[in-house]
Design an enzyme around this catalytic site. Structure first.
Site, PDB file in Angstrom:
ATOM      1  CG  HIS A 227      -6.321   2.665  -2.990  1.00 30.47           C
ATOM      2  ND1 HIS A 227      -5.666   3.137  -1.872  1.00 30.47           N
ATOM      3  CD2 HIS A 227      -5.393   1.954  -3.689  1.00 30.47           C
ATOM      4  CE1 HIS A 227      -4.404   2.749  -1.896  1.00 30.47           C
ATOM      5  NE2 HIS A 227      -4.216   2.013  -2.982  1.00 30.47           N
TER       6      HIS A 227
ATOM      7  CD  GLN B  39      -2.800   1.240   2.438  1.00 31.35           C
ATOM      8  OE1 GLN B  39      -2.592   0.533   3.424  1.00 31.35           O
ATOM      9  NE2 GLN B  39      -3.848   2.031   2.330  1.00 31.35           N
TER      10      GLN B  39
HETATM   11  P1  5GP Z   1      -1.365   1.198  -3.748  1.00 28.54           P
HETATM   12  O1  5GP Z   1       0.017   0.691  -4.034  1.00 28.54           O
HETATM   13  O2  5GP Z   1      -1.394   2.144  -2.565  1.00 28.54           O
HETATM   14  O3  5GP Z   1      -2.375   0.090  -3.616  1.00 28.54           O
HETATM   15  O4  5GP Z   1      -1.787   2.014  -5.037  1.00 28.54           O
HETATM   16  C1  5GP Z   1      -1.871   3.396  -5.115  1.00 28.54           C
HETATM   17  C2  5GP Z   1      -2.275   3.727  -6.541  1.00 28.54           C
HETATM   18  O5  5GP Z   1      -2.650   5.093  -6.595  1.00 28.54           O
HETATM   19  C3  5GP Z   1      -1.155   3.511  -7.561  1.00 28.54           C
HETATM   20  O6  5GP Z   1      -1.580   2.592  -8.553  1.00 28.54           O
HETATM   21  C4  5GP Z   1      -0.925   4.912  -8.131  1.00 28.54           C
HETATM   22  O7  5GP Z   1      -0.647   4.912  -9.503  1.00 28.54           O
HETATM   23  C5  5GP Z   1      -2.234   5.618  -7.822  1.00 28.54           C
HETATM   24  N1  5GP Z   1      -2.079   7.052  -7.619  1.00 28.54           N
HETATM   25  C6  5GP Z   1      -1.195   7.663  -6.771  1.00 28.54           C
HETATM   26  N2  5GP Z   1      -1.346   9.009  -6.834  1.00 28.54           N
HETATM   27  C7  5GP Z   1      -2.331   9.247  -7.729  1.00 28.54           C
HETATM   28  C8  5GP Z   1      -2.929  10.448  -8.228  1.00 28.54           C
HETATM   29  O8  5GP Z   1      -2.580  11.572  -7.856  1.00 28.54           O
HETATM   30  N3  5GP Z   1      -3.920  10.304  -9.150  1.00 28.54           N
HETATM   31  C9  5GP Z   1      -4.356   9.077  -9.575  1.00 28.54           C
HETATM   32  N4  5GP Z   1      -5.355   9.041 -10.487  1.00 28.54           N
HETATM   33  N5  5GP Z   1      -3.805   7.928  -9.133  1.00 28.54           N
HETATM   34  C10 5GP Z   1      -2.808   8.009  -8.228  1.00 28.54           C
END
Ligand code: 5GP
Ligand code: ZN
Length: 133
Positions: free
Chosen positions: A95, A89
């Site tokens: 999310h 994460q």
């Molecule tokens: P995690 O690794 O926390 O499960 O995934 C976070 C996700 O959020 C990643 O796939 C990354 O590309 C996406 N993300 C991070 N910052 C932003 C942003 O400012 N806008 C959008 N649309 N996606 C984001």
């Protein structure tokens, strides 16, 4: 939460490609997609992990994930929800990823280090978890 990027996206302070919004849920395209159509579905309630979110803020999430899966036309896709750094994460606002898997190279790659567990160990684990539910 003021410093949270996903709270800022919900408020419109950071732009996003919004796919869906109602009073509890917000959905938008991931900015660094693993495949075309990679989307994120989030509760409007701010919390870092799934266990921090009240049940009523989670009820619509699966419906929205399904809506997006249908809209992408993906035949193969993954739903992923990471909690904690060890579990990959990066953004501390819950999310759910909807990630189309069009071929072997694009989309989510999964390591699945399955362990062999004796039946009595499995039963002991079952009893421990079940007792807390
Ligand atoms: P995690 O690794 O926390 O499960 O995934 C976070 C996700 O959020 C990643 O796939 C990354 O590309 C996406 N993300 C991070 N910052 C932003 C942003 O400012 N806008 C959008 N649309 N996606 C984001
Ligand atoms: Zn937030």
């Amino acid at each position: 939460m003021a410093a949270c990027i996903f709270c800022k996206i919900i408020k419109g302070d950071i732009p996003s490609f919004k796919l869906f919004e109602n009073d509890k849920v917000f959905a938008f395209l991931d900015i660094q997609p693993l495949s075309k159509g990679h989307a994120l579905v989030i509760p409007k309630y701010h919390g870092a992990k799934l266990t921090d979110i009240p049940d009523d803020s989670l009820v619509d999430i699966l419906h929205v994930l399904k809506k997006i899966a249908v809209a992408t036309g993906a035949e193969n896709y993954n739903v992923l929800q990471n909690n904690g750094r060890l579990a990959h994460q990066e953004v501390d606002h819950v999310h759910f990823h909807l990630i189309p898997k069009p071929n072997e190279k694009e989309g989510l790659g999964i390591g699945w280090p399955a362990q062999k567990l004796e039946m009595d160990e499995l039963k002991k684990l079952f009893e421990e978890v079940k007792a807390k539910m």
